[in-house]
Design a protein around this motif. Structure first.
Motif, short mmCIF file in Angstrom:
data_model
loop_
_atom_site.label_atom_id
_atom_site.label_comp_id
_atom_site.label_asym_id
_atom_site.label_seq_id
_atom_site.Cartn_x
_atom_site.Cartn_y
_atom_site.Cartn_z
N GLU A 53 -26.05 -42.72 0.17
CA GLU A 53 -26.54 -42.10 -1.04
C GLU A 53 -25.92 -42.74 -2.27
N THR A 54 -26.68 -42.71 -3.37
CA THR A 54 -26.19 -43.28 -4.62
C THR A 54 -25.20 -42.31 -5.27
N SER A 55 -24.08 -42.83 -5.70
CA SER A 55 -23.06 -42.01 -6.35
C SER A 55 -23.40 -41.88 -7.83
N TYR A 56 -23.43 -40.63 -8.33
CA TYR A 56 -23.75 -40.36 -9.73
C TYR A 56 -22.49 -39.91 -10.46
N LYS A 57 -22.38 -40.33 -11.71
CA LYS A 57 -21.29 -39.92 -12.59
C LYS A 57 -21.86 -39.37 -13.88
N VAL A 58 -21.02 -38.58 -14.58
CA VAL A 58 -21.46 -37.91 -15.80
C VAL A 58 -21.58 -38.94 -16.92
N ILE A 81 -25.55 -34.71 -18.08
CA ILE A 81 -26.53 -35.68 -17.64
C ILE A 81 -25.78 -36.74 -16.84
N MET A 82 -26.23 -37.00 -15.60
CA MET A 82 -25.56 -37.94 -14.70
C MET A 82 -26.50 -39.09 -14.38
N VAL A 83 -25.92 -40.29 -14.29
CA VAL A 83 -26.65 -41.51 -13.94
C VAL A 83 -25.86 -42.20 -12.84
N PRO A 84 -26.44 -43.21 -12.17
CA PRO A 84 -25.69 -43.95 -11.13
C PRO A 84 -24.37 -44.47 -11.66
N ALA A 85 -23.35 -44.40 -10.81
CA ALA A 85 -21.99 -44.75 -11.25
C ALA A 85 -21.90 -46.19 -11.72
N SER A 86 -22.70 -47.08 -11.15
CA SER A 86 -22.63 -48.49 -11.54
C SER A 86 -23.24 -48.76 -12.92
N GLN A 87 -23.99 -47.79 -13.47
CA GLN A 87 -24.66 -48.01 -14.75
C GLN A 87 -24.13 -47.11 -15.86
N VAL A 88 -23.08 -46.35 -15.61
CA VAL A 88 -22.61 -45.38 -16.60
C VAL A 88 -22.21 -46.06 -17.90
N TYR A 89 -21.32 -47.02 -17.83
CA TYR A 89 -20.79 -47.63 -19.05
C TYR A 89 -21.85 -48.46 -19.76
#
Length: 538
Positions: free
Chosen positions: A46-51, A84-92
């Motif tokens: 599963e894709t990990s999501y971050k805030v 709002i959360m997006v994939p961890a690799s795209q947060v920054y």
């Protein structure tokens, strides 16, 4: 090495030998292991999501979601919709991209409103946009406080007038929404007020009102509500009363015992601010401030004529000596002007409010109790008031502790009264109470230990013993020993071509059980073993 078919046959034979309880326990263990492995495998895929952002208002959250949809970036919303959360690799990367577009704006509009200028805007629109931008920037700054979730700033700027008497100062109103049950301290409230006052030209602290969304007034003009105590004044009064009460109670408890003295203090505080200017003149102290002196000396226009008119020679000279024709003297005048300065002393005194006008304190002191037992064996306590000498000493101690001042009308009353709880006899201590508490303290650990021992004896130990027995039978290949303690006989070959061991050494089963099982599983080998035994006996 055993083939997969043989391994499967061994597992099936082991399963057949288990009891129903052991089969259920084994199935549960296998299900838990496979479930854990499956969950780990699935979670890893599963894709990990971050805030990305949290705590946004509705306007900013809507704009951020619109941008994410336009850029086709997957996102998720928290359960309460506050994050709002997006994939961890795209947060920054997404956060920097949105920041370049001015998102989130933080509620309202700021000075970015001037990024796009229009030549058709009037001066009124420009001033209105500047006021909107200033209000938005101040609201964003106030939201940086940890306790503040949302903030709104409203600035009222009156129309300018050419007449000074008609000029009116600007005013401001601030509304804040606090996080949970948190509150703003007085220092933080003053910081917000000073921040807004410094950002608006001509705005003073007295023209700012600060409220929260619960309807509480946090800051208002100091001149409003004269005769009513403000929050700070009431807090100051309560603090003084509590301090004096603690002084009296802690001092008396050292004498009469803990929880046997109660004090209540009422303090009248003078919050009036007084400014006084005094000028004192000392008539005896004189100092010359200035002095002016004028000196005049007038001696005439020239020498006066001498002698008698018409007489010449010595006769005229003689007549002049007689004094009739003597010259007259000049006029002299002195004028002195002196100015004196009387010594003067000017004193300007500014007294801030907060002084104590009057103190009223009431103190209750518990007396002593005599224990008595009646004919029925009931215990009762009889109250004995304290002596007048002791009460006088306590009264003096209380007055000295609070700083008693008779001139300002302080009142102190110390009374000896029976307390309600003190008149109730204490129950007799139970001898078994100590052991009962220790038994309750040790009971639960002993229960846990007993449960653990029972699980080890009746579940884990039989299961491990059964698994060990099955593994021993599988590895031994059904080897048996010679009856009568003879050495193992070589000659038979196992499945792998190795020499078979027919030892009947105890491996969890008796010799008869081993021979019986060998005859059932492999009759040919059992018959061959019997032939060998017969040959050895012959």
């Amino acid at each position: 090495m055993a083939t997969p078919k043989e391994i499967l046959a061994q597992i099936v034979s082991i399963a057949k030998g288990l009891s129903l309880t052991q089969k259920i326990l084994g199935a549960v263990v296998i299900a838990v292991v496979f479930g854990g492995l499956l969950s780990l495998t699935t979670a890893g895929k599963e894709t990990s999501y971050k805030v990305l952002f949290s705590g946004l208002n509705q306007e900013d959250a809507g704009e951020v979601l619109t941008k994410l949809k336009d850029q086709r970036i997957p996102y998720k919303l928290s359960a309460d919709g506050g994050a709002i959360m997006v994939p961890a690799s795209q947060v920054y990367e997404v956060r920097l991209t949105l920041a370049g577009e001015g998102l989130p704006r933080g509620g309202g509009v700021g000075f970015e409103i001037f990024n796009q200028t229009s030549f058709g805007q009037t001066d009124f629109v420009q001033r209105l946009n500047y006021q909107r931008a200033l209000q938005g920037e101040l609201a964003r700054t106030i939201r940086n406080f940890q306790q503040v979730i949302e903030a709104r700033v409203h600035i009222a700027t009156p129309k300018e007038s050419v007449f000074i008497e008609d000029a009116k100062p600007p005013t401001a109103s601030i509304s804040v929404k606090l996080r949970g049950r948190e509150k703003l301290s007085q220092h933080e409230i003053q910081s917000i007020v000073n921040l807004v006052a410094s950002a608006v030209p001509g705005l003073s602290n007295d023209n700012i009102t600060l409220v929260d969304t619960s309807g509480r007034l946090l800051y208002r003009k100091q001149g409003d509500g004269e005769g009513v105590l403000t929050g700070n004044q009431l807090e100051y009064q309560i603090k003084i009363e509590d301090t004096l009460r603690q002084k009296v109670e802690t001092m008396l408890e050292e004498v009469v015992g803990v929880n046997r003295a109660r004090a209540r203090v009422t303090a009248e505080i003078d919050f009036n601010k007084v400014e006084r200017t005094e000028e004192n003149f000392d008539p005896e102290g004189q100092v010359v401030r200035s002095e002016q002196m004028l000196l005049e000396n007038d001696k005439g226009g020239g020498s006066s004529p001498e002698g008698i008119p018409g007489v010449k020679g010595e006769l005229a000279t003689f007549a002049g000596e007689g004094g009739a024709g003597a010259s007259t003297a000049g006029n002299n005048r002195n004028n002195v002007t002196r100015n004196y300065e009387i010594s003067k002393q000017t004193r300007h005194t500014q007294e801030k409010g907060g002084g104590i006008k009057k103190l009223s304190i009431a103190v209750m002191v518990d007396g002593s109790y005599e224990k008595s037992v009646d004919k029925e064996g009931k215990t009762s306590l009889k109250y004995q008031p304290r002596s007048p000498e002791e009460m006088q000493n306590l009264d003096k101690l209380v007055k000295n502790a609070i700083g008693y001042n008779e001139e300002r009308g302080d009142q102190v009353e110390v009374a000896s009264l029976p307390f309600a709880l003190s008149s109730v006899p204490e129950p007799e201590p139970d001898a078994m109470e100590k052991w009962r508490g220790m038994a309750e303290w040790l009971l639960m650990p002993l229960v846990y230990l007993l449960v653990a021992v029972l699980v080890m004896l009746f579940i884990v130990r039989p299961f491990m013993k059964l698994l060990t027995t099955r593994q021993t039978e599988t590895h031994s290949g059904g080897t048996l020993a010679m009856p009568g303690g003879h050495a193992p006989v070589a000659g038979g070959l196992g499945l792998a071509g190795e020499e078979e061991d027919f030892s009947l050494a105890p491996r969890g089963l008796t010799d008869q059980e081993r021979i019986y099982r060998l005859a059932q599983s492999d009759p040919d080998r059992a018959a061959d073993l019997v032939r060998r035994w017969l040959r050895e006996e012959a």
